[in-house]
Design a protein around this motif. Structure first.
Motif, PDB file in Angstrom:
ATOM      1  N   LEU A  72       0.604  -1.516  -0.217  1.00 18.66           N
ATOM      2  CA  LEU A  72      -0.253   0.024  -0.346  1.00 18.66           C
ATOM      3  C   LEU A  72       0.600   0.854  -0.596  1.00 18.66           C
ATOM      4  CD1 LEU A  72      -2.678  -0.746   2.356  1.00 18.66           C
ATOM      5  CD2 LEU A  72      -2.765   0.044   0.677  1.00 18.66           C
ATOM      6  N   SER A  73       2.013   0.900   0.679  1.00 18.10           N
ATOM      7  CA  SER A  73       2.952   2.497   1.269  1.00 18.10           C
ATOM      8  C   SER A  73       3.263   2.864  -0.473  1.00 18.10           C
ATOM      9  CB  SER A  73       3.861   2.392   1.421  1.00 18.10           C
ATOM     10  OG  SER A  73       4.231   0.759   1.490  1.00 18.10           O
ATOM     11  N   ASN A  78      -0.293   2.635  -6.339  1.00 21.23           N
ATOM     12  CA  ASN A  78      -2.160   3.988  -6.298  1.00 21.23           C
ATOM     13  C   ASN A  78      -2.130   3.876  -7.651  1.00 21.23           C
ATOM     14  OD1 ASN A  78      -3.111   5.966  -4.687  1.00 21.23           O
ATOM     15  ND2 ASN A  78      -1.679   5.009  -3.231  1.00 21.23           N
ATOM     16  N   LEU A  81      -4.771   1.249  -9.031  1.00 24.55           N
ATOM     17  CA  LEU A  81      -5.694   1.003  -7.995  1.00 24.55           C
ATOM     18  C   LEU A  81      -6.634   2.161  -8.553  1.00 24.55           C
ATOM     19  CD1 LEU A  81      -5.020   0.820  -4.263  1.00 24.55           C
ATOM     20  CD2 LEU A  81      -6.302  -0.492  -6.073  1.00 24.55           C
ATOM     21  N   VAL A  95     -14.534  -3.137  -4.973  1.00 20.21           N
ATOM     22  CA  VAL A  95     -13.632  -3.399  -4.898  1.00 20.21           C
ATOM     23  C   VAL A  95     -13.140  -3.971  -3.617  1.00 20.21           C
ATOM     24  CG1 VAL A  95     -10.924  -2.789  -5.224  1.00 20.21           C
ATOM     25  CG2 VAL A  95     -12.541  -2.159  -7.421  1.00 20.21           C
ATOM     26  N   ILE A  96     -12.119  -4.985  -3.490  1.00 18.86           N
ATOM     27  CA  ILE A  96     -11.698  -5.805  -2.069  1.00 18.86           C
ATOM     28  C   ILE A  96     -10.319  -5.464  -2.401  1.00 18.86           C
ATOM     29  CG2 ILE A  96     -12.001  -7.620  -0.582  1.00 18.86           C
ATOM     30  CD1 ILE A  96     -14.621  -8.363  -0.530  1.00 18.86           C
ATOM     31  N   LEU A  97      -9.262  -4.540  -1.604  1.00 16.64           N
ATOM     32  CA  LEU A  97      -8.370  -5.084  -2.063  1.00 16.64           C
ATOM     33  C   LEU A  97      -7.475  -5.718  -0.800  1.00 16.64           C
ATOM     34  CD1 LEU A  97      -6.112  -3.382  -3.139  1.00 16.64           C
ATOM     35  CD2 LEU A  97      -6.972  -1.790  -1.667  1.00 16.64           C
ATOM     36  N   GLY A  98      -6.706  -6.559  -1.273  1.00 17.38           N
ATOM     37  CA  GLY A  98      -5.856  -7.295  -0.187  1.00 17.38           C
ATOM     38  C   GLY A  98      -4.166  -6.423  -0.835  1.00 17.38           C
ATOM     39  N   HIS A 101       1.692  -7.430   1.177  1.00 20.65           N
ATOM     40  CA  HIS A 101       3.083  -7.222   1.944  1.00 20.65           C
ATOM     41  C   HIS A 101       4.750  -7.915   0.602  1.00 20.65           C
ATOM     42  CE1 HIS A 101       0.711  -6.375   5.005  1.00 20.65           C
ATOM     43  NE2 HIS A 101       1.155  -5.416   4.871  1.00 20.65           N
ATOM     44  N   GLU A 106       1.735 -14.803   1.640  1.00 22.16           N
ATOM     45  CA  GLU A 106       0.737 -14.312   2.722  1.00 22.16           C
ATOM     46  C   GLU A 106      -0.057 -13.504   0.591  1.00 22.16           C
ATOM     47  OE1 GLU A 106       0.683 -10.243   4.573  1.00 22.16           O
ATOM     48  OE2 GLU A 106       2.488 -10.498   4.798  1.00 22.16           O
ATOM     49  N   ALA A 112      -7.038 -17.295  -1.397  1.00 15.81           N
ATOM     50  CA  ALA A 112      -8.003 -18.595  -0.435  1.00 15.81           C
ATOM     51  C   ALA A 112      -8.484 -17.978   0.222  1.00 15.81           C
ATOM     52  CB  ALA A 112      -7.078 -19.167   0.712  1.00 15.81           C
ATOM     53  N   THR A 113      -8.783 -16.170   0.896  1.00 15.15           N
ATOM     54  CA  THR A 113      -9.634 -15.735   1.321  1.00 15.15           C
ATOM     55  C   THR A 113     -10.233 -15.031   0.651  1.00 15.15           C
ATOM     56  OG1 THR A 113      -7.457 -14.874   2.997  1.00 15.15           O
ATOM     57  CG2 THR A 113      -9.741 -13.818   3.584  1.00 15.15           C
ATOM     58  N   LEU A 114     -10.110 -14.274  -0.529  1.00 18.09           N
ATOM     59  CA  LEU A 114     -11.125 -13.688  -0.993  1.00 18.09           C
ATOM     60  C   LEU A 114     -11.696 -14.344  -2.090  1.00 18.09           C
ATOM     61  CD1 LEU A 114      -8.298 -10.971  -2.277  1.00 18.09           C
ATOM     62  CD2 LEU A 114     -10.370 -10.738  -0.835  1.00 18.09           C
ATOM     63  N   LEU A 115     -11.010 -15.134  -2.244  1.00 20.11           N
ATOM     64  CA  LEU A 115     -12.132 -16.319  -3.138  1.00 20.11           C
ATOM     65  C   LEU A 115     -13.331 -17.119  -2.639  1.00 20.11           C
ATOM     66  CD1 LEU A 115     -10.128 -18.819  -5.191  1.00 20.11           C
ATOM     67  CD2 LEU A 115     -11.090 -17.121  -6.039  1.00 20.11           C
ATOM     68  N   GLN A 117     -15.486 -14.823  -1.076  1.00 20.71           N
ATOM     69  CA  GLN A 117     -16.593 -13.907  -1.746  1.00 20.71           C
ATOM     70  C   GLN A 117     -16.658 -14.100  -2.828  1.00 20.71           C
ATOM     71  OE1 GLN A 117     -16.711 -10.909  -0.283  1.00 20.71           O
ATOM     72  NE2 GLN A 117     -15.401 -11.351   1.581  1.00 20.71           N
TER      73      GLN A 117
ATOM     74  N   HIS B  52     -19.163 -17.581   1.888  1.00 20.60           N
ATOM     75  CA  HIS B  52     -18.950 -16.087   2.378  1.00 20.60           C
ATOM     76  C   HIS B  52     -20.617 -15.388   2.459  1.00 20.60           C
ATOM     77  CE1 HIS B  52     -18.785 -11.897   2.815  1.00 20.60           C
ATOM     78  NE2 HIS B  52     -18.888 -12.022   3.825  1.00 20.60           N
ATOM     79  N   GLN B  82      -2.915   2.364   5.603  1.00 13.73           N
ATOM     80  CA  GLN B  82      -1.657   1.138   6.560  1.00 13.73           C
ATOM     81  C   GLN B  82      -2.338   1.330   7.820  1.00 13.73           C
ATOM     82  OE1 GLN B  82       1.883   1.481   4.908  1.00 13.73           O
ATOM     83  NE2 GLN B  82       1.510   3.059   3.613  1.00 13.73           N
ATOM     84  N   TYR B  85      -5.042  -1.422   7.501  1.00 15.35           N
ATOM     85  CA  TYR B  85      -5.139  -2.898   7.210  1.00 15.35           C
ATOM     86  C   TYR B  85      -4.380  -3.468   7.991  1.00 15.35           C
ATOM     87  CZ  TYR B  85      -7.499  -3.120   2.324  1.00 15.35           C
ATOM     88  OH  TYR B  85      -7.588  -3.008   1.673  1.00 15.35           O
ATOM     89  N   VAL B  95     -11.467  -5.440   4.032  1.00 13.12           N
ATOM     90  CA  VAL B  95     -11.921  -4.375   3.936  1.00 13.12           C
ATOM     91  C   VAL B  95     -12.731  -4.041   2.810  1.00 13.12           C
ATOM     92  CG1 VAL B  95     -10.758  -1.751   3.459  1.00 13.12           C
ATOM     93  CG2 VAL B  95     -10.154  -4.036   5.150  1.00 13.12           C
TER      94      VAL B  95
END
Lengths: 339, 339
Positions: A72-73, A78, A81, A95-98, A101, A106, A112-115, A117, B52, B82, B85, B95
């Motif tokens: 994100l930094s 950006n 996005l 939009v679900i943003l992950g 890092h 990660e 896996a988490t986003l799927l 949804q 979900h 940041q 998150y 999020v």
DNA sequence: AGTAAAAATGTTAGCGCAACCATTTTGCTA
DNA sequence: TAGCAAAATGGTTGCGCTAACATTTTTACT
């Protein structure tokens, strides 16, 4: 009434059936203007808000677009996005943003988490996903775009440019300007940075093969796993100067943050840019064009990449096309005063 | 099997009931280790991923946190994000981010859309929501945090600092340093920028009331609705110099982008900083500390604000607390060479 | 006015999961 | 070993919505 109103409540108030209300919300053109008006009034009166979970479950369409960026930094993502958000706007898509890092592991977990949804599509950054992540995505059967760089084995769709070529082109630019003792300053060392470095090394190797001895180029590579920052650029400049015993006459920074830091540090070290030291960067941030001297950098259409990713994703989701060759969006060297 | 596996498929393969599988996913400690193992194997074998939408519908918990920021391109909100998150990470929360482009109306629409996800909480930027948006949020009955600035009538919870006070403090700083012909350079002119300007005006007014005539301060205010950028900072500096006929001896820029632009432009105009012109900014970006001279700026704990917003939200959602007074996180003047 | 086609609306069923309560199994004490 | 509490597991039901099909109403044209 204490509980939140649902479709049925709206339907009763409007004097129609629940499905008509549903249609007002999803296919307003399939409903007569008269009913639509009644329904809209009822919705407003009750403050009804559709339950997205129920809607997604019944229709098996989530209306969600998943995006994973490495950081994100880093402003670079950006821009991407913003492109994504601007392209998504006309559609009913969230939009679900992950943020992974920069870690493939990660990223795998995030996927896996986003799927869960059941997103309509997934936008990934880069091309070094884990095997398990690739398998997950294959099974999910949703359109996927790998963004930013190019690969021979895309998971699905691919939009980007060659960081190797860009690194090589920038190095060739420095060589063409007569610099022969070139430092490469690298931070983070994610895959794209490594490709830029590979391009740098390749350019130097080719040059040295073709040129007679006295004109040969001496590279100095200084890298760190730390995440890049302006401050770090100054530190790396000192490092490369130490390593080259002050001989270094140009630095190719893996991004503009480092380049800015190098420029600020060079001033404090009383090095004239570009007379004593040339500085090149990557990503063409706004500041690079406005500092004095302007920093030579590599520009790429980040906003457009984000937009195009969404467009392709939706085309594929709608089944309009399915033959998507990798899209090379190219890059350009913005030559400025610093070189 | 062509369709995606569901809970029942996993249950059959594992030789347990569906609810046991569900428990493995949500309350693993309520399941015997033996069954858990069988279930986990079955999940892995089938590549099962929980739906979900169904989960959210059945449990009426969405696991979603909604966030609305005014701009993706302003790095300031990046820091906040940041923080958000990082705070969200330990929880099973996704999020959903919206960008309202500094428009309360767009924000209102976004709120309506995001509420359909039945988020566990909502983080908003600023305090100037429309009446209808406030009503929507009241009805939704979810915890809400208004972030960045402080207000007397928060919708629910409130974390931020006084941009008025900060603007005033920075202006006092300039006055204390002896500057008397101070320009205010403002872009975008969102509510927080306006508060900074109000603080500036107030500081000047107070000063002029207390000081004898010869020491009085002459303010020059130049603002634009354009969104701020480094480049614009240079343009606004020229504008204020024109308006003051070159008399301006300090500029207070409403953010550090403008301040950097002003600094770069000042150099090109052969103005020495701070001898001929002092420059102050706002937000304390990394570059501000590293340019030469360093730019005096206002620092605030953006990352921490994001974190704290999530913490408060979750505390309230869990019903642990409900008495949340506004949280003033404060700010500090980072005095540097530019003033 | 009469007919067929098109548009509008309704009925039924089920998406996949977890809450609720009931039942079975386990672990422990006397 | 009986007896009991606690832990583990299961059956049923419904969350709120929409797809698919069924029915009714409107429209367009002869």
């Amino acid at each position: 009434m204490h509980r939140k109103p649902n479709l049925k409540d709206v339907a009763e108030l409007a004097g129609v059936s629940a499905i008509t209300v549903s249609r007002v919300l999803t296919h307003p053109d399939k409903v007569a203007a008269k009913s639509r008006l009644k329904v809209e009034q009822a919705i407003a009166e009750l403050g009804y808000i559709r339950n997205h979970a129920a809607s997604a479950l019944a229709s098996s369409r989530s209306g969600v677009l998943a995006v994973i960026i490495p950081s994100l930094s880093n402003i670079v993502f950006n821009d991407v996005l913003q492109g994504i958000y601007s392209a998504v706007k006309p559609y009913q898509l969230q939009v679900i943003l992950g943020d992974c890092h920069y870690s493939p592991l990660e990223e795998e977990k995030l996927i896996a988490t986003l799927l869960s949804q059941a997103p309509e599509g997934l936008i990934l950054t880069g091309t070094d996903q884990t095997d398990y992540a690739r398998k997950l995505l294959q099974n999910a059967g949703i359109p996927v775009v790998q963004l930013m760089e190019l690969t021979d084995q895309p998971i699905d769709m691919n939009i980007g440019f060659s960081h190797f070529d860009a690194g090589k082109a920038m190095t060739d630019h420095l060589l063409a300007r007569g610099y022969r003792r070139i430092g490469f300053l690298g931070a983070r060392m994610d895959p794209r940075t490594q490709q830029r470095l590979a391009g740098f090394n390749q350019a130097v190797a080719v040059w040295n093969e073709q040129q007679p001895q006295p004109a040969s180029c001496q590279p100095y590579v200084v890298t760190t796993g730390q995440s890049s920052s302006i401050k770090l650029g100054g530190q790396l400049l000192q490092a490369v100067m130490a390593e080259s015993q002050g001989q270094c006459d140009a630095v190719f920074c893996c991004n503009d943050d480092l380049a800015l830091g190098a420029l600020f540090a060079a001033r404090k070290m009383n090095l004239r840019v570009p007379a004593d030291l040339a500085i090149a960067g990557f990503n063409d941030l706004e500041a690079s064009a406005l500092v004095d001297p302007g920093i030579t950098s590599v520009a790429s259409p980040r906003f457009a990449m984000g937009q195009q990713a969404v467009e392709l994703l939706l085309q594929k989701a709608r089944g309009e096309r399915c033959d998507f060759a990798p899209v090379d969006v190219g890059f350009s060297i913005m030559a400025r005063g610093s070189t």
